[in-house]
Scaffold this motif. Structure first.
Motif, PDB file in Angstrom:
ATOM      1  N   ASN A 254      10.343  64.314  25.792  1.00 54.93           N
ATOM      2  CA  ASN A 254      10.638  63.199  24.900  1.00 54.93           C
ATOM      3  C   ASN A 254      10.530  63.618  23.438  1.00 54.93           C
ATOM      4  O   ASN A 254      11.397  63.310  22.618  1.00 54.93           O
ATOM      5  CB  ASN A 254       9.675  62.053  25.206  1.00 54.93           C
ATOM      6  CG  ASN A 254      10.023  60.779  24.482  1.00 54.93           C
ATOM      7  OD1 ASN A 254       9.414  60.450  23.462  1.00 54.93           O
ATOM      8  ND2 ASN A 254      10.989  60.045  25.003  1.00 54.93           N
ATOM      9  N   VAL A 258      13.510  63.955  20.215  1.00 56.06           N
ATOM     10  CA  VAL A 258      13.449  63.314  18.906  1.00 56.06           C
ATOM     11  C   VAL A 258      13.323  64.336  17.779  1.00 56.06           C
ATOM     12  O   VAL A 258      13.778  64.118  16.659  1.00 56.06           O
ATOM     13  CB  VAL A 258      12.298  62.286  18.846  1.00 56.06           C
ATOM     14  CG1 VAL A 258      10.961  62.957  18.623  1.00 56.06           C
ATOM     15  CG2 VAL A 258      12.564  61.257  17.757  1.00 56.06           C
ATOM     16  N   GLN A 259      12.720  65.515  18.075  1.00 60.28           N
ATOM     17  CA  GLN A 259      12.611  66.539  17.041  1.00 60.28           C
ATOM     18  C   GLN A 259      13.969  67.143  16.687  1.00 60.28           C
ATOM     19  O   GLN A 259      14.156  67.671  15.585  1.00 60.28           O
ATOM     20  CB  GLN A 259      11.643  67.643  17.487  1.00 60.28           C
ATOM     21  CG  GLN A 259      10.188  67.215  17.542  1.00 60.28           C
ATOM     22  CD  GLN A 259       9.650  66.808  16.189  1.00 60.28           C
ATOM     23  OE1 GLN A 259       9.820  65.670  15.751  1.00 60.28           O
ATOM     24  NE2 GLN A 259       9.012  67.721  15.498  1.00 60.28           N
ATOM     25  N   ALA A 261      16.584  65.365  16.180  1.00 63.14           N
ATOM     26  CA  ALA A 261      17.009  64.486  15.097  1.00 63.14           C
ATOM     27  C   ALA A 261      16.207  64.742  13.822  1.00 63.14           C
ATOM     28  O   ALA A 261      16.760  64.806  12.724  1.00 63.14           O
ATOM     29  CB  ALA A 261      16.862  63.029  15.531  1.00 63.14           C
ATOM     30  N   TYR A 322      11.719  56.201  16.994  1.00 64.93           N
ATOM     31  CA  TYR A 322      12.988  56.503  17.634  1.00 64.93           C
ATOM     32  C   TYR A 322      14.137  55.591  17.216  1.00 64.93           C
ATOM     33  O   TYR A 322      15.121  56.041  16.643  1.00 64.93           O
ATOM     34  CB  TYR A 322      12.810  56.429  19.156  1.00 64.93           C
ATOM     35  CG  TYR A 322      11.793  57.410  19.698  1.00 64.93           C
ATOM     36  CD1 TYR A 322      11.553  58.628  19.068  1.00 64.93           C
ATOM     37  CD2 TYR A 322      11.057  57.123  20.835  1.00 64.93           C
ATOM     38  CE1 TYR A 322      10.626  59.518  19.561  1.00 64.93           C
ATOM     39  CE2 TYR A 322      10.132  58.023  21.345  1.00 64.93           C
ATOM     40  CZ  TYR A 322       9.924  59.220  20.702  1.00 64.93           C
ATOM     41  OH  TYR A 322       9.010  60.114  21.188  1.00 64.93           O
ATOM     42  N   THR A 323      14.031  54.287  17.497  1.00 67.48           N
ATOM     43  CA  THR A 323      15.190  53.406  17.336  1.00 67.48           C
ATOM     44  C   THR A 323      15.619  53.264  15.878  1.00 67.48           C
ATOM     45  O   THR A 323      16.773  53.549  15.525  1.00 67.48           O
ATOM     46  CB  THR A 323      14.889  52.019  17.943  1.00 67.48           C
ATOM     47  OG1 THR A 323      14.491  52.176  19.306  1.00 67.48           O
ATOM     48  CG2 THR A 323      16.128  51.142  17.870  1.00 67.48           C
ATOM     49  N   GLY A 326      16.767  56.622  14.455  1.00 66.41           N
ATOM     50  CA  GLY A 326      18.080  57.043  14.913  1.00 66.41           C
ATOM     51  C   GLY A 326      19.203  56.261  14.257  1.00 66.41           C
ATOM     52  O   GLY A 326      20.220  56.835  13.837  1.00 66.41           O
ATOM     53  N   TYR A 351      10.177  57.623  11.093  1.00 72.91           N
ATOM     54  CA  TYR A 351       9.875  58.844  11.846  1.00 72.91           C
ATOM     55  C   TYR A 351       8.418  59.239  11.647  1.00 72.91           C
ATOM     56  O   TYR A 351       7.680  59.509  12.609  1.00 72.91           O
ATOM     57  CB  TYR A 351      10.787  59.981  11.409  1.00 72.91           C
ATOM     58  CG  TYR A 351      10.296  61.345  11.856  1.00 72.91           C
ATOM     59  CD1 TYR A 351      10.314  61.695  13.206  1.00 72.91           C
ATOM     60  CD2 TYR A 351       9.788  62.256  10.937  1.00 72.91           C
ATOM     61  CE1 TYR A 351       9.837  62.927  13.628  1.00 72.91           C
ATOM     62  CE2 TYR A 351       9.323  63.494  11.350  1.00 72.91           C
ATOM     63  CZ  TYR A 351       9.348  63.821  12.691  1.00 72.91           C
ATOM     64  OH  TYR A 351       8.868  65.039  13.107  1.00 72.91           O
ATOM     65  N   THR A 355       5.135  59.195  14.549  1.00 72.43           N
ATOM     66  CA  THR A 355       4.596  60.451  15.066  1.00 72.43           C
ATOM     67  C   THR A 355       3.090  60.402  15.336  1.00 72.43           C
ATOM     68  O   THR A 355       2.642  60.819  16.412  1.00 72.43           O
ATOM     69  CB  THR A 355       4.942  61.610  14.113  1.00 72.43           C
ATOM     70  OG1 THR A 355       6.362  61.724  14.007  1.00 72.43           O
ATOM     71  CG2 THR A 355       4.386  62.931  14.628  1.00 72.43           C
ATOM     72  N   ALA A 414      17.746  60.648  18.757  1.00 74.03           N
ATOM     73  CA  ALA A 414      16.591  59.768  18.579  1.00 74.03           C
ATOM     74  C   ALA A 414      16.716  58.516  19.452  1.00 74.03           C
ATOM     75  O   ALA A 414      15.732  58.050  20.039  1.00 74.03           O
ATOM     76  CB  ALA A 414      16.445  59.380  17.111  1.00 74.03           C
ATOM     77  N   ALA A 417      15.849  59.340  23.017  1.00 78.24           N
ATOM     78  CA  ALA A 417      14.396  59.434  23.180  1.00 78.24           C
ATOM     79  C   ALA A 417      13.767  58.042  23.250  1.00 78.24           C
ATOM     80  O   ALA A 417      12.812  57.820  24.000  1.00 78.24           O
ATOM     81  CB  ALA A 417      13.794  60.231  22.026  1.00 78.24           C
ATOM     82  N   ALA A 418      14.304  57.084  22.473  1.00 81.18           N
ATOM     83  CA  ALA A 418      13.796  55.709  22.523  1.00 81.18           C
ATOM     84  C   ALA A 418      13.997  55.105  23.904  1.00 81.18           C
ATOM     85  O   ALA A 418      13.087  54.489  24.470  1.00 81.18           O
ATOM     86  CB  ALA A 418      14.515  54.855  21.470  1.00 81.18           C
TER      87      ALA A 418
END
Length: 451
Positions: A254, A258-259, A261, A322-323, A326, A351, A355, A414, A417-418
């Motif tokens: 996961n 996201v990384q 992005a 994420y959401t 993105g 972001y 984290t 991203a 990943a969400a």
């Protein structure tokens, strides 16, 4: 940082002292880490002009750092768990500072690749090592805030890093050195100095801290031990068990997605801002590039406090890390310069605020050697996204529609990943507690009674 504490007077006092004694130094160290990791993005244009590096060669060199970083991350964190943060974090910092300064000799594709690979080896284990250190000091109910304050270093590096790197690039020709050579030399040596100073500031564990009373040391350690006992029934206990644990691998995959992005944006943010403004990368671009991270400093503080207060990890991470992130990356491909900078600013803020909550969510499910290995494994696999990101973005931009297509690709990562975290198995969402931890230590009961 003032907030209602879920702990008693002794523990609350110990946490307060730890925040002021340890976190400022860790933040400065983290600033230097990010500065020496991403300053290659500021050097991109000048470095390519002076050395003839192609876009694809630059992308490979920028990303290869994360390959060596990932390979050595787990061993580094296991060593830290045995020798302590004081020695190991400072060793990491001095080593990477020397290699970062040597980047001034990256005058060909081969030397660029080799030095970036060595920089990854030198820095391997730093961020997960710091996260592991925070688990030695900050109980679960305040850990997202502690992680979030640490992330001030990330944002701070990109706030001050833009103007500093831009100003150093403007030193072109002074002393016979090019601007990018000055940038690598000075910023690398700064890390060496900070690493030496940190050796005299960092303390391994509460019982080593001369600035805590004996009662505070015992009370804080009792709370931390109690939490570790509660997690032990559901946590892998060896390196091999952790590497094979499906929940840990889920988090690692996961974070990897996201990384892609995140680093696809971070590495190219100076270039993207320069294109938006129609300027070359220098002091002005450096100042504008710092705007997204300046906003992030405020957002991180409030979002992590909210997450700790309501103990809502998964949904906050899905929404912020994420959401929204993105969507904003996708939106930055369109509109006026002001709109694009605004979208990037909101994206960077969400972001960074997600984290530390993500890592708090992970650490609440691990204990003992499992937490040292798990944090390192998730971070190392996740950071391989930093290798994929520049190469993926370059490929998409060159073959499938230019910069807008590249940003859509990053934003979509991203959002994927969400969706993945939103649909994670229900049995993994709540950590199981050990029945053996039912009897709280006396110091814990005393601390809660005082609350």
């Amino acid at each position: 940082m003032t907030t209602t504490s879920p702990y008693g007077e002794l523990v609350t006092g110990a946490i307060h002292k730890a925040r002021w004694r340890l976190l400022p130094m860790l933040i400065v160290m983290y600033i230097m880490s990010i500065l020496d990791r991403v300053n290659v993005g500021f050097a991109k244009q000048a470095l390519q002009i002076d050395t003839g590096l192609s876009n694809s060669a630059f992308a490979l060199g920028a990303g290869i750092f994360f390959v060596s970083y990932a390979i050595f991350e787990v061993p580094s964190n296991v060593i830290l768990s045995r020798v302590g943060p004081r020695i190991w974090l400072c060793r990491i910092m001095v080593t990477w500072g020397l290699v970062a300064s040597a980047m001034m000799f990256a005058t060909s594709e081969t030397s660029f690749y080799v030095l970036r690979f060595l920089l990854g080896i030198a820095e391997a284990g730093f961020y997960p090592g710091v996260l592991l250190t925070l688990t030695y000091w900050f109980p679960a109910k305040v850990r997202a805030q502690a992680n979030g304050i640490l992330l001030f270093g990330f944002a701070g590096a990109l706030v001050i890093g833009g103007p500093i790197s831009g100003a150093l690039l403007d030193m072109n020709g002074i002393g016979g050195l090019k601007g990018w050579e000055w940038m690598f030399l000075i910023e690398g040596l700064m890390a060496v100095v900070v690493g030496i100073v940190a050796f005299f500031v960092i303390v391994d564990r509460p019982h080593n801290a001369p600035w805590l009373t004996t009662a505070q040391q015992n009370a804080l350690q009792a709370v931390l031990d109690q939490e570790a006992a509660e997690k032990s029934a559901d946590s892998p206990q060896t390196v091999w068990q952790t590497l094979c644990n499906p929940r840990v691998m889920f988090f690692a995959l996961n974070f990897f997605i996201v990384q892609i992005a995140a680093y696809g944006l971070i590495f190219y943010l100076p270039t993207q801002v320069a294109q938006i403004l129609g300027q070359k990368i220098g002091l002005l671009v450096g100042f504008v590039t710092s705007i997204p991270w300046l906003l992030a400093l405020f957002v991180v503080y409030f979002v992590t406090r909210w997450s700790d207060r309501h103990h809502d990890r998964r949904r906050v991470t899905v929404a912020t890390l994420y959401t929204i992130f993105g969507v904003c990356v996708c939106l930055s491909a369109h509109g006026s310069p002001v709109f694009a900078i605004a979208a990037l600013s909101i994206g960077a803020s969400t972001y960074l605020s997600g984290t530390p909550i993500f890592y708090a969510f992970l650490s609440e499910r691990l204990s003992g050697l499992g937490i040292a290995t798990g944090i390192a494994l998730v971070n190392s696999i996740g950071n391989l996204g930093g290798f994929v990101a520049p190469n993926l973005r370059t490929y998409v931009e060159q073959n499938h529609g230019g910069s807008a297509a590249g940003l859509y690709t990053l934003g979509s990562a991203a959002l994927l990943a969400a969706l993945m975290l939103a649909l994670m198995p229900k049995g993994w969402r709540v950590a199981k507690k050990s029945g053996a931890a039912a009897a709280a230590p006396a110091a814990v009961r005393d601390g809660r009674a005082r609350a």
